[in-house]
Design an enzyme around this catalytic site. Sequence first.
Site, PDB file in Angstrom:
ATOM      1  N   ASP A 176       0.844  -1.192   0.000  1.00 49.96           N
ATOM      2  CA  ASP A 176       0.000   0.000   0.000  1.00 49.96           C
ATOM      3  C   ASP A 176       0.883   1.247   0.000  1.00 49.96           C
ATOM      4  O   ASP A 176       1.853   1.336   0.769  1.00 49.96           O
ATOM      5  CB  ASP A 176      -0.900  -0.008   1.234  1.00 49.96           C
ATOM      6  CG  ASP A 176      -2.024   0.997   1.134  1.00 49.96           C
ATOM      7  OD1 ASP A 176      -2.976   0.735   0.396  1.00 49.96           O
ATOM      8  OD2 ASP A 176      -1.931   2.064   1.774  1.00 49.96           O
ATOM      9  N   ASN A 184      -2.997  12.586  -3.436  1.00 54.63           N
ATOM     10  CA  ASN A 184      -3.959  12.987  -4.464  1.00 54.63           C
ATOM     11  C   ASN A 184      -4.581  14.345  -4.162  1.00 54.63           C
ATOM     12  O   ASN A 184      -4.762  15.180  -5.052  1.00 54.63           O
ATOM     13  CB  ASN A 184      -5.063  11.938  -4.602  1.00 54.63           C
ATOM     14  CG  ASN A 184      -4.715  10.848  -5.596  1.00 54.63           C
ATOM     15  OD1 ASN A 184      -3.894  11.042  -6.494  1.00 54.63           O
ATOM     16  ND2 ASN A 184      -5.338   9.694  -5.448  1.00 54.63           N
ATOM     17  N   ASP A 193      -1.876   9.434 -10.572  1.00 51.32           N
ATOM     18  CA  ASP A 193      -1.828   8.339 -11.537  1.00 51.32           C
ATOM     19  C   ASP A 193      -0.403   8.053 -11.986  1.00 51.32           C
ATOM     20  O   ASP A 193       0.000   6.889 -12.133  1.00 51.32           O
ATOM     21  CB  ASP A 193      -2.693   8.668 -12.759  1.00 51.32           C
ATOM     22  CG  ASP A 193      -4.186   8.591 -12.472  1.00 51.32           C
ATOM     23  OD1 ASP A 193      -4.552   8.084 -11.389  1.00 51.32           O
ATOM     24  OD2 ASP A 193      -4.974   9.044 -13.315  1.00 51.32           O
ATOM     25  N   GLU A 220      -4.670   2.333  -4.483  1.00 49.96           N
ATOM     26  CA  GLU A 220      -3.212   2.467  -4.357  1.00 49.96           C
ATOM     27  C   GLU A 220      -2.574   1.193  -3.802  1.00 49.96           C
ATOM     28  O   GLU A 220      -1.438   1.211  -3.331  1.00 49.96           O
ATOM     29  CB  GLU A 220      -2.860   3.645  -3.444  1.00 49.96           C
ATOM     30  CG  GLU A 220      -3.177   3.458  -1.970  1.00 49.96           C
ATOM     31  CD  GLU A 220      -4.613   3.815  -1.588  1.00 49.96           C
ATOM     32  OE1 GLU A 220      -4.868   4.041  -0.396  1.00 49.96           O
ATOM     33  OE2 GLU A 220      -5.474   3.875  -2.499  1.00 49.96           O
TER      34      GLU A 220
END
Length: 306
Positions: A176, A184, A193, A220
């Site tokens: 993770d 983000n 991204d 993620e």
Amino acid sequence: MLSELEKNSAILIVDDSIDVIHLLSHILSDYPNLYFASDAATALEQVRLAPPDLILLDVELPDATGYEVCKQLISPGKTHSCAIIMMTASSNMESEAKSLESGASDFIAKPFNPASVKARVKTQLRLHHQSAALAKLVNQDSLTTLYNRRYFDSTVTEEFERHRRQRTPLTIALIDIDHFKAFNDGYGHLQGDETLRQVALAINASCRRPGETVARYGGEEFAVILPHTDLVAAQALGSRLCLLIGQLNLPHAYSGTGKHVTVSVGLATSTPGPLDTAVAQIAAADQALYRAKSAGRNRAVAVLTG
């Protein structure tokens, strides 16, 4: 003229007659990657070690019928959907029907017509590669180009059952990206991204042994299937992944862990027993990931589950 894809195709010829093998070698001499087996056991072992694109399989083998071998070859996880052309000296409709029912893609009667053999081989290779390309699209995550969750779920079940039969250790890792929501929110989803793609490439480059599968598990989070990997090796890999992602030096000003993008890794190792399940091992990897996060993130925790 053969395409580059056809030239790179691997063809396995399975027949106990040396004359037949020599004849087919001559007919298919344009294909540089021809391999041979004279019995079912050798053929199955060769397929296990290096699945070919196409198999020319004789119906009559010394240790099994071609129909029996064909059914084994097309079972899940064996040949990656390779094409199989059955060969037999019997040209009646019953033999052809039985070949197709056993899973063969096509049927060739002996004695061979060289032009027909070449045409059928070319057609089956083309269909095989088209099918493989379509399967790749279905099983691929569009953002990272890794395998997707669907492929991971099917593969982990197959691998778990294989390791149960072999009584060998299997490791599942969940990875993770730390504080990715904050990333983000701070940098925007386009930069998020791009970071996902770079982390995915780094993980994939670190897991290159035969059979290792890297997938985007969701958001993620990534998942890795590590065949024949014990607890010590699992911990080493997890720590190496944390180090490698840190060395990418991807800025993360919104992280509570450091100035750069980091990952937490949870790994669960098991030698599957009769009552164990892949679902339980994934849950154990998820708990190990939770422990890694609770301990401060940017670290790996490996646990033994069986």
